[in-house]
Design an enzyme around this catalytic site. Sequence first.
Site, PDB file in Angstrom:
ATOM      1  N   SER A   1     104.864  18.649  62.809  1.00 22.43           N
ATOM      2  CA  SER A   1     105.597  17.504  63.354  1.00 22.43           C
ATOM      3  C   SER A   1     106.479  17.887  64.542  1.00 22.43           C
ATOM      4  CB  SER A   1     106.478  16.915  62.249  1.00 22.43           C
ATOM      5  OG  SER A   1     107.275  15.884  62.778  1.00 22.43           O
TER       6      SER A   1
ATOM      7  N   LEU B   1     115.261  14.053  67.090  1.00 29.04           N
ATOM      8  CA  LEU B   1     114.354  13.025  66.572  1.00 29.04           C
ATOM      9  C   LEU B   1     114.108  11.879  67.554  1.00 29.04           C
ATOM     10  CD1 LEU B   1     115.595  12.786  62.844  1.00 29.04           C
ATOM     11  CD2 LEU B   1     113.736  14.185  63.760  1.00 29.04           C
TER      12      LEU B   1
ATOM     13  N   CYS C   1     116.065  17.930  59.116  1.00 28.65           N
ATOM     14  CA  CYS C   1     116.281  18.080  60.553  1.00 28.65           C
ATOM     15  C   CYS C   1     117.720  18.514  60.826  1.00 28.65           C
ATOM     16  CB  CYS C   1     116.003  16.783  61.305  1.00 28.65           C
ATOM     17  SG  CYS C   1     116.226  17.009  63.089  1.00 28.65           S
TER      18      CYS C   1
ATOM     19  N   ASN D   1     111.319  23.810  57.813  1.00 30.01           N
ATOM     20  CA  ASN D   1     111.779  23.237  59.066  1.00 30.01           C
ATOM     21  C   ASN D   1     112.548  24.341  59.810  1.00 30.01           C
ATOM     22  OD1 ASN D   1     112.651  21.372  61.094  1.00 30.01           O
ATOM     23  ND2 ASN D   1     112.529  19.724  59.597  1.00 30.01           N
TER      24      ASN D   1
ATOM     25  N   GLY E   1     103.055  25.030  64.721  1.00 34.97           N
ATOM     26  CA  GLY E   1     104.018  24.255  65.500  1.00 34.97           C
ATOM     27  C   GLY E   1     104.218  24.791  66.901  1.00 34.97           C
ATOM     28  N   THR E   2     105.252  25.589  67.069  1.00 37.46           N
ATOM     29  CA  THR E   2     105.633  26.109  68.390  1.00 37.46           C
ATOM     30  C   THR E   2     104.467  26.775  69.124  1.00 37.46           C
ATOM     31  OG1 THR E   2     107.921  26.354  67.665  1.00 37.46           O
ATOM     32  CG2 THR E   2     107.244  27.716  69.512  1.00 37.46           C
TER      33      THR E   2
HETATM   34  C1  LIG Z   1     110.364  20.522  69.781  1.00 32.70           C
HETATM   35  C2  LIG Z   1     110.305  20.408  68.286  1.00 32.70           C
HETATM   36  C3  LIG Z   1     110.402  19.142  67.690  1.00 32.70           C
HETATM   37  C4  LIG Z   1     110.347  19.022  66.292  1.00 32.70           C
HETATM   38  N1  LIG Z   1     110.405  17.763  65.728  1.00 32.70           N
HETATM   39  C5  LIG Z   1     110.281  17.647  64.364  1.00 32.70           C
HETATM   40  C6  LIG Z   1     110.266  16.344  63.752  1.00 32.70           C
HETATM   41  O1  LIG Z   1     110.316  15.304  64.416  1.00 32.70           O
HETATM   42  N2  LIG Z   1     110.159  16.293  62.379  1.00 32.70           N
HETATM   43  C7  LIG Z   1     110.059  17.436  61.610  1.00 32.70           C
HETATM   44  O2  LIG Z   1     109.958  17.336  60.384  1.00 32.70           O
HETATM   45  N3  LIG Z   1     110.043  18.662  62.175  1.00 32.70           N
HETATM   46  C8  LIG Z   1     110.157  18.792  63.522  1.00 32.70           C
HETATM   47  N4  LIG Z   1     110.129  20.049  64.085  1.00 32.70           N
HETATM   48  C9  LIG Z   1     109.988  21.240  63.216  1.00 32.70           C
HETATM   49  C10 LIG Z   1     108.557  21.740  63.157  1.00 32.70           C
HETATM   50  O3  LIG Z   1     107.686  20.769  62.629  1.00 32.70           O
HETATM   51  C11 LIG Z   1     108.463  23.033  62.314  1.00 32.70           C
HETATM   52  O4  LIG Z   1     108.929  22.784  61.012  1.00 32.70           O
HETATM   53  C12 LIG Z   1     109.273  24.183  62.895  1.00 32.70           C
HETATM   54  O5  LIG Z   1     109.223  24.193  64.310  1.00 32.70           O
HETATM   55  C13 LIG Z   1     108.786  25.539  62.383  1.00 32.70           C
HETATM   56  O6  LIG Z   1     107.426  25.770  62.714  1.00 32.70           O
HETATM   57  P1  LIG Z   1     106.986  26.605  64.041  1.00 32.70           P
HETATM   58  O7  LIG Z   1     107.798  27.875  64.053  1.00 32.70           O
HETATM   59  O8  LIG Z   1     105.512  26.855  63.867  1.00 32.70           O
HETATM   60  O9  LIG Z   1     107.290  25.742  65.210  1.00 32.70           O
HETATM   61  C14 LIG Z   1     110.194  20.198  65.478  1.00 32.70           C
HETATM   62  C15 LIG Z   1     110.097  21.451  66.093  1.00 32.70           C
HETATM   63  C16 LIG Z   1     110.146  21.571  67.460  1.00 32.70           C
HETATM   64  C17 LIG Z   1     110.015  22.954  68.076  1.00 32.70           C
END
Ligand SMILES: Cc1cc2nc3c(=O)[nH]c(=O)nc-3n(C[C@H](O)[C@H](O)[C@H](O)COP(=O)(O)O)c2cc1C
Length: 324
Positions: A22, A74, A150, A212, A285-286
């Site tokens: 997400s 958000l 969040c 998260n 994600g990232t």
């Molecule tokens: C730019 C950005 C926006 C995000 N927006 C949301 C969101 O709207 N809802 C949510 O549950 N997590 C959100 N996340 C968290 C990611 O879904 C994820 O849990 C977190 O980045 C860890 O995974 P990663 O290291 O692979 O990015 C966001 C992360 C990033 C970097």
Amino acid sequence: MNIDPRVRIGPLVLSNPVGVASGTFGYGAEYEGLMDLGRLGAIYTKAVTLEARAGNDAPRIVETPAGMLNSIGLANPGLEAFVARKLPELRRLSTSVIVNVAGSSEADYLRVVEALEEAAGPWSPRSGAGGATGQEGATGVDGYEINVSCPNVAHGGLAFGTDPAQVERLTRSLRAATRRALIVKLTPNVADIVPIAKAAEAGGADAISCINTLVGMVIDTRTKRPALARGTGGLSGPAIRPVGVACVWKASRAVGIPVIGLGGIMCADDALQYLLAGASAVQVGTATFVDPRAALKTLEGILAWMEGEGLAGIGDIGALFGRS
Ligand SMILES: Cc1cc2nc3c(=O)[nH]c(=O)nc-3n(C[C@H](O)[C@H](O)[C@H](O)COP(=O)(O)O)c2cc1C
């Protein structure tokens, strides 16, 4: 060896374990020209909130060693615009769509889920998910991921996800509102993730996802101010992977429902750490910001690894933990 990559999350069968996280993949359709979205196990959408949100002031992203810090807050067009503009696009996709839901009160979350239930209609499995092709009967919503984690909003968000009683109550009220897959997304910003995972299970969640982002801060020593306008942000990327793997390892031993692992997955090897730790599925994600096809490459690598290990199903991976 014939590999069956499917994964069951409550009533939903994902065609494979690798989804996109997400907030890092928009609402999916934005990436349509770049790849075959039907090959993703699931798209976890950007959060949807009751009202439109502009998000926090800029700057709201800064790079960090082995990751990034964001304080997007958000930002999203809100429920009404989501239903009018995004839902029709999501119906066309042949991959499972999990709508990420956020709110500042229990009532907010419930109103979003109830409105989406009404807009999407009774759930019927998307024929693309589970191996078949075509989108006949797709409702655009195959499940919900409840974001109680969040760190970038003043009200709600993290506050919900750190209190087991609130997580259980919220999960129970949403459970009563939907028969679709219900996933509760947990925060690592707690002393112990186990009571929160158990609370989500007790409330009737079909699965939990973790993690998260972790609360962090970067200070610009030139201006002597935080690099992000809001001050703190959420840390993501490879820097948080060991935290995520440990959370999945602990949570998956504490609950009987599937755990979806994420945090810092850049490649198949990273995803395999989560699957060995006890995850049933993963999210990328990232890494998508570095390479939009990172999730698909991760899936290919997992399948190649399973072939080498002679494994038939995703569930067999966790059974190898601790063995060499
Ligand atoms: C730019 C950005 C926006 C995000 N927006 C949301 C969101 O709207 N809802 C949510 O549950 N997590 C959100 N996340 C968290 C990611 O879904 C994820 O849990 C977190 O980045 C860890 O995974 P990663 O290291 O692979 O990015 C966001 C992360 C990033 C970097």
